[in-house]
Design an enzyme around this catalytic site. Structure first.
Site, short mmCIF file in Angstrom:
data_model
loop_
_atom_site.label_atom_id
_atom_site.label_comp_id
_atom_site.label_asym_id
_atom_site.label_seq_id
_atom_site.Cartn_x
_atom_site.Cartn_y
_atom_site.Cartn_z
N GLU A 1 34.55 -67.52 -32.26
CA GLU A 1 34.10 -67.03 -33.57
C GLU A 1 35.03 -65.93 -34.10
OE1 GLU A 1 30.32 -65.43 -32.40
OE2 GLU A 1 29.34 -67.38 -32.34
N PRO A 2 36.29 -66.22 -34.32
CA PRO A 2 37.20 -65.17 -34.80
C PRO A 2 36.98 -64.87 -36.29
CG PRO A 2 38.33 -67.28 -34.74
CD PRO A 2 36.96 -67.52 -34.20
N GLY A 3 37.02 -63.60 -36.62
CA GLY A 3 36.92 -63.22 -38.03
C GLY A 3 38.15 -62.44 -38.44
N ARG A 4 38.18 -61.19 -37.95
CA ARG A 4 39.27 -60.27 -38.28
C ARG A 4 40.65 -60.87 -38.02
NH1 ARG A 4 38.45 -54.70 -38.01
NH2 ARG A 4 36.61 -55.08 -36.73
N TYR B 1 36.34 -57.24 -43.45
CA TYR B 1 35.39 -56.14 -43.56
C TYR B 1 35.81 -55.21 -44.71
CZ TYR B 1 34.25 -58.25 -39.13
OH TYR B 1 33.94 -59.18 -38.17
N TYR C 1 34.33 -45.90 -39.99
CA TYR C 1 34.84 -45.95 -38.60
C TYR C 1 36.03 -45.02 -38.37
CZ TYR C 1 32.81 -50.71 -39.03
OH TYR C 1 32.02 -51.81 -39.28
N ARG D 1 35.80 -48.87 -44.57
CA ARG D 1 36.21 -48.75 -43.16
C ARG D 1 36.74 -47.37 -42.78
NH1 ARG D 1 39.79 -51.31 -40.91
NH2 ARG D 1 38.75 -51.66 -38.94
N CYS E 1 31.65 -39.48 -55.14
CA CYS E 1 31.20 -38.10 -54.91
C CYS E 1 30.74 -37.89 -53.47
CB CYS E 1 30.10 -37.74 -55.89
SG CYS E 1 30.70 -37.80 -57.57
N GLU E 2 31.65 -37.99 -52.56
CA GLU E 2 31.41 -37.76 -51.13
C GLU E 2 32.69 -37.20 -50.54
OE1 GLU E 2 28.78 -38.74 -49.05
OE2 GLU E 2 27.61 -39.90 -50.50
C1 LIG Z 1 28.48 -62.51 -32.95
C2 LIG Z 1 29.77 -62.21 -33.61
N1 LIG Z 1 30.73 -63.16 -33.60
C3 LIG Z 1 31.94 -62.94 -34.19
C4 LIG Z 1 32.22 -61.74 -34.81
C5 LIG Z 1 33.57 -61.58 -35.44
O1 LIG Z 1 34.26 -60.53 -34.90
P1 LIG Z 1 35.78 -60.28 -35.29
O2 LIG Z 1 35.86 -60.21 -36.78
O3 LIG Z 1 36.13 -59.02 -34.65
O4 LIG Z 1 36.56 -61.45 -34.77
C6 LIG Z 1 31.27 -60.73 -34.82
C7 LIG Z 1 31.57 -59.43 -35.45
O5 LIG Z 1 30.96 -58.44 -35.29
C8 LIG Z 1 30.00 -60.98 -34.22
O6 LIG Z 1 29.04 -60.04 -34.23
#
Ligand SMILES: Cc1ncc(COP(=O)(O)O)c(C=O)c1O
Length: 426
Positions: free
Chosen positions: A273-276, A384, A316, A312, A355-356
């Site tokens: 499940e890659p996102g970033r 993100y 973070y 971000r 305003c922060e």
């Molecule tokens: C269950 C799950 N899968 C996949 C991801 C994707 O993570 P990333 O964007 O770091 O690959 C996340 C992100 O928090 C997640 O909670």
């Protein structure tokens, strides 16, 4: 690694000059490179090819329909954490049979929607959720395919807000609890547990935590099988880190070398499940300098993008590379300080109009004498970024523009004041 590059002192995205797109579409502006998204997806697909993985792009990283369509066209599946994200996938032309539904707090309505769409797997995170899913499925005469999310109790060595695989986190089931649950639910007719899911955190810059976690997951699978469970899938989640500041994150091939033998040893199908990894460096936020000011011993560059557009740094303390869209100055390497007298370098905080005091995009950066009217690029903003944008301070959210070779198209228009009050009654 990406298709943003300086040529002749100007920043280009694929075949377009960033300044030209900004002149046409205004600022602040999110700009995405289609080719970069595709390259990153393909890099993962190639590195993990021996396992023929099901790559489920994690929609939460960037849920824009234009981005989802690019990935659907590549053949990607999707990881969703709400019925709303699943709705987006469907709208973008994604295949629900290649979608996994994760998240600690799925409601019965969301489960019903996902069941009706025929998602590939539900990543279940608690006993209560599993019983509820069983009931929802039975009420619709269906059997829900399930992967149990386990918490392998490893330290992913990342920011505490995005570390999820350590004991005590709200995510997943402790290994022991997951094993007992598996035995308990063997006879349920509304759910069929087919796999194990883990997601140990995000922006992980070493392969070691994956190796450690997977070793435990492989043992778990073996133990469960010996008690009769029929598990055929390991979902390793997402979390692969990217280069924000320096070249410190592993390549797809490094991850594959660590992960593939373990998954193969379990004889399981690999899901991820890659996102970033796919979208972070495929996007920039373009912002215009409004003013400069000095206060005490600090110098501020005030820009037209704020924490509501990119949260971000405030949330973070994240580092995003910032550099002018047009400059003759040579960008110093990470950690390097430009020589005195090399242009009008100064040490500035790049801050927004919100305003922060926490509203900053970058702190204490050496920039080459930027002036009001100049454009700045905030790099690594594809993941993100816009998904976490808000209307705080009644600010309209910026447009998202997708560059495809020498063309660009607006995949989300800039909001209007009418958008700000839609659905409200005075
Ligand atoms: C269950 C799950 N899968 C996949 C991801 C994707 O993570 P990333 O964007 O770091 O690959 C996340 C992100 O928090 C997640 O909670």
């Amino acid at each position: 690694m990406d298709h943003f590059a300086y040529r002749g002192g100007e920043l280009w995205c694929e075949g377009l000059r960033v300044a030209d797109v900004a002149a046409e579409r205004g600022t602040p502006l999110y700009l995405y490179s289609r080719q970069t998204i595709c390259d990153h997806y393909r890099r993962l697909a190639e590195a993990f090819a021996p396992a023929a993985p099901m790559i489920c792009y994690s929609v939460k990283a960037n849920a824009n329909l234009g981005v989802l369509r690019v990935l659907a066209d590549e053949g990607s599946g999707f990881d969703v954490v709400s019925a709303g994200e699943l709705f987006r996938v469907l709208r973008a032309g994604g295949d629900p049979a290649r979608a996994v539904f994760a998240g600690v707090g799925k409601t019965p309505d969301e489960m019903a929607f996902a069941l009706d769409q025929g998602v590939h797997l539900f990543n279940v995170e608690s006993a209560g959720e599993l019983w509820t899913l069983n009931e929802v499925a039975l009420s619709r005469s269906r059997v829900a395919p399930v992967a149990l999310r386990v918490n392998p109790d490893v330290d992913p060595r990342t920011h505490q807000y995005v570390a999820t695989g350590k004991r005590g986190s709200k995510f997943g089931l402790d290994m022991q609890a997951a094993a007992s649950l598996l035995d308990e639910v063997a006879d349920l007719r509304g759910v069929r547990v087919r796999g194990v899911h883990m997601h140990i955190g995000s922006q992980i810059t070493s392969v070691d935590p994956y190796r450690a976690a997977l070793e435990r997951v492989v043992d778990f699978v073996a133990g469960a099988r010996s008690r009769g469970a029929e598990l055929d899938t390991i979902n390793i989640g997402g979390g692969f880190g990217v280069w924000y500041q320096d070249r410190s994150a592993p390549l797809a091939a490094d991850h594959a070398r660590a992960i593939l033998p373990l998954v193969a040893s379990a004889g399981c199908r690999l899901l991820m499940e890659p996102g970033r990894f796919i979208v972070a460096n495929a996007g920039i936020l373009v912002t215009r300098v409004l003013y400069r000011k000095e206060a005490g011993d600090r110098r501020y560059v005030i820009v037209d993008a704020g924490m509501n557009d990119l949260v971000r740094p405030a949330l973070y303390g994240s580092h995003h590379r910032v550099w002018p869209v047009a400059t003759e100055a040579q960008e110093p390497a990470a950690g390097e300080t430009p020589a005195a007298g090399a242009g009008a370098w100064d040490l500035v905080d790049v801050v927004g109009p919100v305003c922060e005091t926490g509203d900053f995009l970058a702190k204490e950066r050496r920039l080459p004498g930027v002036r009001p009217g100049d454009l700045l690029a905030i790099f690594g903003a594809g993941a993100y970024g816009h998904v976490m944008a808000s209307n705080y301070n009644a600010r309209v959210r910026p447009p998202e523009v997708l560059v495809e070779g020498g063309q660009h198209r607006v995949v989300r228009r800039r909001e209007t004041y009418e958008d700000l009050v839609r659905g409200e009654t005075p």
